[in-house]
Design a protein around this motif. Sequence first.
Motif, PDB file in Angstrom:
ATOM      1  N   SER A   1      43.357  27.918 -30.221  1.00  0.00           N
ATOM      2  CA  SER A   1      43.901  27.384 -29.321  1.00  0.00           C
ATOM      3  C   SER A   1      43.431  28.766 -28.164  1.00  0.00           C
ATOM      4  O   SER A   1      44.287  29.399 -28.251  1.00  0.00           O
ATOM      5  CB  SER A   1      45.152  27.276 -28.807  1.00  0.00           C
ATOM      6  N   GLN A   2      42.228  28.192 -27.291  1.00  0.00           N
ATOM      7  CA  GLN A   2      41.933  28.817 -26.478  1.00  0.00           C
ATOM      8  C   GLN A   2      41.560  28.547 -25.309  1.00  0.00           C
ATOM      9  O   GLN A   2      41.564  27.303 -25.216  1.00  0.00           O
ATOM     10  CB  GLN A   2      40.655  29.793 -27.133  1.00  0.00           C
ATOM     11  N   ARG A   3      41.346  29.156 -23.955  1.00  0.00           N
ATOM     12  CA  ARG A   3      41.340  28.791 -23.024  1.00  0.00           C
ATOM     13  C   ARG A   3      39.409  27.710 -23.194  1.00  0.00           C
ATOM     14  O   ARG A   3      39.775  26.518 -22.753  1.00  0.00           O
ATOM     15  CB  ARG A   3      41.115  29.428 -21.228  1.00  0.00           C
ATOM     16  N   LYS A   4      38.869  28.657 -23.673  1.00  0.00           N
ATOM     17  CA  LYS A   4      37.695  27.977 -23.780  1.00  0.00           C
ATOM     18  C   LYS A   4      37.539  26.391 -24.563  1.00  0.00           C
ATOM     19  O   LYS A   4      36.722  25.771 -24.761  1.00  0.00           O
ATOM     20  CB  LYS A   4      36.642  28.838 -24.382  1.00  0.00           C
ATOM     21  N   GLY A   5      38.501  26.500 -25.124  1.00  0.00           N
ATOM     22  CA  GLY A   5      38.854  25.415 -25.837  1.00  0.00           C
ATOM     23  C   GLY A   5      38.573  25.970 -27.744  1.00  0.00           C
ATOM     24  O   GLY A   5      39.317  27.118 -27.853  1.00  0.00           O
ATOM     25  N   SER A   6      39.207  24.609 -28.531  1.00  0.00           N
ATOM     26  CA  SER A   6      39.873  25.135 -30.271  1.00  0.00           C
ATOM     27  C   SER A   6      38.607  24.844 -31.223  1.00  0.00           C
ATOM     28  O   SER A   6      37.735  24.430 -30.792  1.00  0.00           O
ATOM     29  CB  SER A   6      40.459  22.957 -30.358  1.00  0.00           C
ATOM     30  N   HIS A   7      38.791  26.003 -31.791  1.00  0.00           N
ATOM     31  CA  HIS A   7      38.129  26.161 -32.862  1.00  0.00           C
ATOM     32  C   HIS A   7      39.092  25.930 -33.976  1.00  0.00           C
ATOM     33  O   HIS A   7      39.872  25.425 -34.134  1.00  0.00           O
ATOM     34  CB  HIS A   7      37.484  27.325 -32.871  1.00  0.00           C
ATOM     35  N   VAL A   8      38.120  25.195 -35.141  1.00  0.00           N
ATOM     36  CA  VAL A   8      38.674  24.797 -36.536  1.00  0.00           C
ATOM     37  C   VAL A   8      38.089  25.329 -37.273  1.00  0.00           C
ATOM     38  O   VAL A   8      36.817  26.000 -37.820  1.00  0.00           O
ATOM     39  CB  VAL A   8      38.127  23.128 -36.357  1.00  0.00           C
ATOM     40  N   PHE A   9      39.118  25.998 -38.347  1.00  0.00           N
ATOM     41  CA  PHE A   9      38.660  27.290 -39.420  1.00  0.00           C
ATOM     42  C   PHE A   9      38.922  26.344 -40.818  1.00  0.00           C
ATOM     43  O   PHE A   9      40.571  25.931 -41.051  1.00  0.00           O
ATOM     44  CB  PHE A   9      39.612  28.379 -38.965  1.00  0.00           C
ATOM     45  N   ARG A  10      38.160  26.809 -41.365  1.00  0.00           N
ATOM     46  CA  ARG A  10      38.649  26.304 -43.296  1.00  0.00           C
ATOM     47  C   ARG A  10      38.411  27.771 -43.420  1.00  0.00           C
ATOM     48  O   ARG A  10      38.336  28.819 -44.039  1.00  0.00           O
ATOM     49  CB  ARG A  10      37.674  25.913 -43.808  1.00  0.00           C
ATOM     50  N   VAL A  11      40.020  27.839 -44.355  1.00  0.00           N
ATOM     51  CA  VAL A  11      40.650  28.933 -44.942  1.00  0.00           C
ATOM     52  C   VAL A  11      40.986  28.906 -46.121  1.00  0.00           C
ATOM     53  O   VAL A  11      41.873  27.870 -46.459  1.00  0.00           O
ATOM     54  CB  VAL A  11      42.033  29.384 -43.743  1.00  0.00           C
ATOM     55  N   ARG A  12      40.926  29.374 -46.418  1.00  0.00           N
ATOM     56  CA  ARG A  12      40.543  29.472 -48.168  1.00  0.00           C
ATOM     57  C   ARG A  12      40.937  30.687 -49.199  1.00  0.00           C
ATOM     58  O   ARG A  12      40.355  31.622 -48.657  1.00  0.00           O
ATOM     59  CB  ARG A  12      39.473  29.297 -48.698  1.00  0.00           C
ATOM     60  N   LEU A  13      41.626  31.269 -49.643  1.00  0.00           N
ATOM     61  CA  LEU A  13      42.338  32.045 -50.551  1.00  0.00           C
ATOM     62  C   LEU A  13      42.034  31.797 -52.167  1.00  0.00           C
ATOM     63  O   LEU A  13      42.594  31.220 -52.647  1.00  0.00           O
ATOM     64  CB  LEU A  13      44.030  32.498 -49.996  1.00  0.00           C
ATOM     65  N   ASP A  14      41.614  32.940 -52.687  1.00  0.00           N
ATOM     66  CA  ASP A  14      41.241  32.646 -53.907  1.00  0.00           C
ATOM     67  C   ASP A  14      40.637  34.902 -54.217  1.00  0.00           C
ATOM     68  O   ASP A  14      40.564  35.926 -53.791  1.00  0.00           O
ATOM     69  CB  ASP A  14      39.584  31.940 -53.954  1.00  0.00           C
ATOM     70  N   ALA A  15      40.309  35.202 -55.470  1.00  0.00           N
ATOM     71  CA  ALA A  15      40.348  35.746 -56.187  1.00  0.00           C
ATOM     72  C   ALA A  15      38.921  37.028 -55.325  1.00  0.00           C
ATOM     73  O   ALA A  15      39.027  38.310 -55.867  1.00  0.00           O
ATOM     74  CB  ALA A  15      39.271  35.683 -57.421  1.00  0.00           C
ATOM     75  N   THR A  16      37.986  36.411 -54.619  1.00  0.00           N
ATOM     76  CA  THR A  16      36.973  36.739 -53.466  1.00  0.00           C
ATOM     77  C   THR A  16      37.982  37.516 -52.567  1.00  0.00           C
ATOM     78  O   THR A  16      37.715  38.795 -51.668  1.00  0.00           O
ATOM     79  CB  THR A  16      35.968  36.499 -53.112  1.00  0.00           C
ATOM     80  N   GLY A  17      38.774  36.803 -52.213  1.00  0.00           N
ATOM     81  CA  GLY A  17      39.527  37.039 -51.230  1.00  0.00           C
ATOM     82  C   GLY A  17      40.220  36.405 -49.841  1.00  0.00           C
ATOM     83  O   GLY A  17      40.079  35.281 -50.725  1.00  0.00           O
TER      84      GLY A  17
END
Length: 648
Positions: free
Chosen positions: A33-49
């Motif tokens: 949540s930022q003043r400029k607006g919201s951003h959506v992130f897909r976050v994944r954890l696997d063997a690469t990081g």
Amino acid sequence: MSKSQERSTSSAISTPNKAGDDLHNVSDTFYTSQRKGSHVFRVRLDATGFTLQRESPSGVIIKEQTVKICDIVGARCMRMKKSPRNLGRCACVNPGTPAGAANRKGGTPSKCSPASKEETGCDVGDGSAYLYLFAYVLKKKSLRSSLHRERTVLTLRFRSFDTFEDNMREADRWYRALRWQLHQTLEDIFVERTGEARRRRVLVLLNPKSGSGNAREVFNMHVAPVLNEAEVPYDLYATKHSNYAIEFMSTRRLDDWCTIIAVGGDGLFHEIVNGLLRRADWAQVLDNIALAIIPCGSGNGLARSIAHGFNEPYFSNPVLGAALTAISGRSSPMDAVRVELQNRVMFSFLSIGWGLISDVDIESECIRMFGYQRFTIWTLYRLANLRTYNGKISYLLADETQEPQSMLLPQSEQLRKMQSSRSCNVHIDKLSTASCHRSSEYLPQEFEDVISLETSINQSFRSRCDSWLSGGSRRSCYYSISESVYHSLADESEFADLSAAAATGLEQNQHNFGPSSILPSLNEPLPEAAGWLVEEGEFIMMHAVYQSHLGVDCHFAPKAQLNDGKIFLVLIRGGISRPHLLSFLYNMSTGTHLPEKNNEYVKVLQVRAFRLEPHDNHGIITVDGEQIEFGPLQAEILPGISRVMVPK
Ligand SMILES: Nc1ncnc2c1ncn2[C@@H]1O[C@H](COP(=O)(O)OP(=O)(O)OP(=O)(O)O)[C@@H](O)[C@H]1O
């Protein structure tokens, strides 16, 4: 890295199975949540990081970044206090515990482990649970600058559920998945794999007198925080006198430890190696323990050689790089050299010297107050008053085309059982209180907008501030590991009865275990038919080296590798001109001092063994930078006999 090194390290790493992968690959959608607006992130954890993918409002991935698993050291689940005064502290502390009491007094916060997540008495702000992820990523400040490691804290805020318990359960699921992934990167000897996979304990041996005498502060300020972030339990002992480490290593039961970290100089490391090789069970111990060094001495040749061999940045922060190496979970075989003197046998990991360089090393002790400059000053003095030494050097050439040797010792299949926890929170809390990291820990530019992510968009902006201040603050606090023990505070009496007389006795103890020699004994002639070659006459110096660096800026044997089964024997003959000698010494810092082809005055020989027979009855001989008794000696390489920790 050499092929055999690659083989020996990768073979020890467990192969993740498919079912385990699926179970431990977690992903979710987060928002900023930022003043400029919201951003959506897909976050994944696997063997690469951790992979963070930023989505556009139309669902297209517009930016992707990965914090590599090899750069991540650990994580914490926490619940924040709401009051800005208390930001940076974990609220999940049981008021009945010493840590809780310390926290109320404004002391060190305690970690909020999964086990402690049910604890009450928190100053409840909201129901969010936080996962802090600690990574040290390779960065460049500018195009021209060199690479360095920068501490990065990624904060994930879990707030999808109504209650803190449910959010914490979710954060804990990610935490466990990360620990599982991190454990997959560790070689077997570092992990206790019975029940829940846990890291085995580490032994820290610290020489408070090393270098400029600040090893204790260096450990408290820069090493303990990294061990704590990585949740590596350790026992710390401070050496009390010369030979303490030999005594410790040769007499103690070492089964509990998988790594020995020397916080000091090459002299301390030399004592550790020699203590280990005095044990009757040396082969078994060397198979199950890897050695590491945090450079606090005046030379630091080994630390520099390891970093150099694995392209790890050194100069920006040698201690941080070495601390990360010490917990990397990856080791490499390392050669040692068996040195036979007239009355005893010793082991060496760095160098054997006779003549000019040894003279400068030892004689310049009297001007120690000049720091590293003492070497330059004394070199110039010695050049003006050049000495030559008479003697005979016999050597057995190594096969220059040979592949680096594989480990002599088979890697143990058996994992050692850890002793039950010997918690000593009072002492570790003292340690942690002093562990406020004050270096500038700027978050790298590209992570700035994704550093704090949350699982619910319908929240205020302030949540982001909380996360920044608690995890990414330049004055972050570190959380003690309840299992770690600081023996120099906890148990000052240990070894107190080891008197100076006993230490001297140790020096004279001739009964050495360790690998036996394949050479004729020192007082027997060498068999000509076996291929021994001889150089005889006047020498300025002989220096035999098996690491690439003798000191931080002495790149003495550029071709040397940790495990190549070779000794680089450098001979300088009497009669060399002073300008030629000066240029040799001057270019040692860049590794450009050795001739492409051997010439009349300077020879570089790659050998398996050599014998030095000085014809004079005085002079200085050093082994690993320490002066030893003057006289004949012979040395032979022991390929890959020990293990050292190397960067991931
Ligand atoms: N508590 C102590 N007091 C005095 N000397 C000690 C103590 N502990 C260890 N020593 C001795 O100090 C010697 C040098 O230590 P160390 O190698 O750690 O530092 P350094 O000499 O400054 O560094 P370098 O060897 O890299 O030049 C060791 O050989 C060891 O015998």
